[in-house]
Design a protein around this motif. Sequence first.
Motif, PDB file in Angstrom:
ATOM      1  N   GLN A  56      -4.497   4.183  -2.239  1.00  0.00           N
ATOM      2  CA  GLN A  56      -5.885   4.218  -2.699  1.00  0.00           C
ATOM      3  C   GLN A  56      -5.911   4.244  -4.221  1.00  0.00           C
ATOM      4  O   GLN A  56      -5.109   4.929  -4.862  1.00  0.00           O
ATOM      5  CB  GLN A  56      -6.619   5.447  -2.159  1.00  0.00           C
ATOM      6  N   GLY A  57      -6.814   3.464  -4.796  1.00  0.00           N
ATOM      7  CA  GLY A  57      -6.926   3.436  -6.243  1.00  0.00           C
ATOM      8  C   GLY A  57      -8.205   2.761  -6.686  1.00  0.00           C
ATOM      9  O   GLY A  57      -9.002   2.300  -5.862  1.00  0.00           O
ATOM     10  N   LYS A  58      -8.407   2.708  -7.991  1.00  0.00           N
ATOM     11  CA  LYS A  58      -9.624   2.126  -8.574  1.00  0.00           C
ATOM     12  C   LYS A  58      -9.300   0.770  -9.183  1.00  0.00           C
ATOM     13  O   LYS A  58      -8.355   0.630  -9.952  1.00  0.00           O
ATOM     14  CB  LYS A  58     -10.198   3.063  -9.627  1.00  0.00           C
ATOM     15  N   ALA A 196      -2.067   3.292  -7.229  1.00  0.00           N
ATOM     16  CA  ALA A 196      -2.115   4.373  -6.244  1.00  0.00           C
ATOM     17  C   ALA A 196      -0.996   5.365  -6.522  1.00  0.00           C
ATOM     18  O   ALA A 196       0.017   5.020  -7.133  1.00  0.00           O
ATOM     19  CB  ALA A 196      -1.970   3.802  -4.834  1.00  0.00           C
ATOM     20  N   THR A 197      -1.177   6.596  -6.081  1.00  0.00           N
ATOM     21  CA  THR A 197      -0.145   7.622  -6.233  1.00  0.00           C
ATOM     22  C   THR A 197       0.378   8.030  -4.863  1.00  0.00           C
ATOM     23  O   THR A 197      -0.383   8.178  -3.913  1.00  0.00           O
ATOM     24  CB  THR A 197      -0.686   8.864  -6.958  1.00  0.00           C
ATOM     25  N   LEU A 198       1.703   8.187  -4.782  1.00  0.00           N
ATOM     26  CA  LEU A 198       2.371   8.611  -3.558  1.00  0.00           C
ATOM     27  C   LEU A 198       3.409   9.667  -3.904  1.00  0.00           C
ATOM     28  O   LEU A 198       3.812   9.799  -5.071  1.00  0.00           O
ATOM     29  CB  LEU A 198       3.066   7.415  -2.884  1.00  0.00           C
ATOM     30  N   PRO A 199       3.885  10.418  -2.914  1.00  0.00           N
ATOM     31  CA  PRO A 199       5.018  11.318  -3.179  1.00  0.00           C
ATOM     32  C   PRO A 199       6.230  10.520  -3.663  1.00  0.00           C
ATOM     33  O   PRO A 199       6.436   9.376  -3.259  1.00  0.00           O
ATOM     34  CB  PRO A 199       5.282  11.969  -1.815  1.00  0.00           C
ATOM     35  N   THR A 262      -9.044   1.070  -0.578  1.00  0.00           N
ATOM     36  CA  THR A 262      -8.060   1.744   0.262  1.00  0.00           C
ATOM     37  C   THR A 262      -7.271   0.698   1.036  1.00  0.00           C
ATOM     38  O   THR A 262      -7.863  -0.206   1.630  1.00  0.00           O
ATOM     39  CB  THR A 262      -8.741   2.710   1.251  1.00  0.00           C
ATOM     40  N   GLY A 263      -5.960   0.811   1.017  1.00  0.00           N
ATOM     41  CA  GLY A 263      -5.134  -0.183   1.702  1.00  0.00           C
ATOM     42  C   GLY A 263      -3.881   0.412   2.277  1.00  0.00           C
ATOM     43  O   GLY A 263      -3.654   1.635   2.231  1.00  0.00           O
TER      44      GLY A 263
END
Length: 358
Positions: A56-58, A196-199, A262-263
Amino acid sequence: MSGLVTACQPPASSANNEVNGAKKTPIIIDADSVTMTPEYILDVKPSRYQPSLGLQGKIEPIQQAQMTAAQDLQIQKVLVTKGQWVEKDTPLLIVQRQKLDDSIVADTASSNPTTETDSAALVSSKPSADTQTDNSNDQESTLQEVVNSKNTTQPITIRASFSGRVDNVYVESGQHVGARERLLHLSDDTDLRFVATLPIQAESQLSVGQNVNFTAPGMTDKFTGQVSKLTINRQIEQLLVYVHVVKNEASRGTLKPNVIVTGRVDYGQIEVGTIVPKHGIHDVDLTEIQKPPYRPLSPLTANVWIIKQDQRLTRQPVEVIEYDPSTGQYLIAGVSNDSLICLVNLPPESAGKKVVIS
């Protein structure tokens, strides 16, 4: 004697025997066993699925620049207007420095050098702490300072170094501005991306070039992107996933900057999960995935009660993968095919007890 022995044994208890909103035969829990009818037991129903990660991101332009004054300036003339498309080298502003100093304009959110002077210029750059943008070659964001090599107070024309749209003009002709004040924001909204940010642990599951399918609120179209860069941000201990929006009929003219999208991106081989009704899944809020796209953005952990081959109960941690609105059931991962699932939320002390079918 028999009455005395019975009185000394711990009393049996009953578990919540409401399954799917309907009252069922009581479950009897005693010291060593749990007695239940077959209606509480579910055979494992395997289902294949493709592992994926939610992103998810802008939406934002890949190439953009926020120009600010590096020293006191007099705005001689503003040559562009908000919303105007300009080509590379188009004059943007005519400014005049108020004192003899080298720095003229600082570009604080730029992917490429975005301003030039009529006279010879030198461009120095350093990392920008407040931006996370990259250019078409996915370079790191930079702070650009345009420096006039001639120590003069003559008017200087600032030009665009890439084609783009003037998103905002913060100054007017004749205005005096101080150091660090904003002058103009320029971006190329024909080439878009989101971050997007992920662990950090997800880095091994991703690679540059992977396809990303995503949607935007209020839009029926489905869009496509590609992972263009993976960067670990040590400050926030997160993996930054840069997704370049693929230009096609769906995205062209439809997606706009600042829209939250969102993807998902697929990874790995096909795996096998288990289909379970809601009342078989415990210790989790399933509201998040009961609406499109019916998959969690981040891993959704829960517990189920499992009857192992030795007929003993165990509380098994699982991951909820997906919700099927047509059946009202859920796909979970973490249950082996040689187990049975108990469709009731038992008290914690039930772990290790033997299941007796009545």
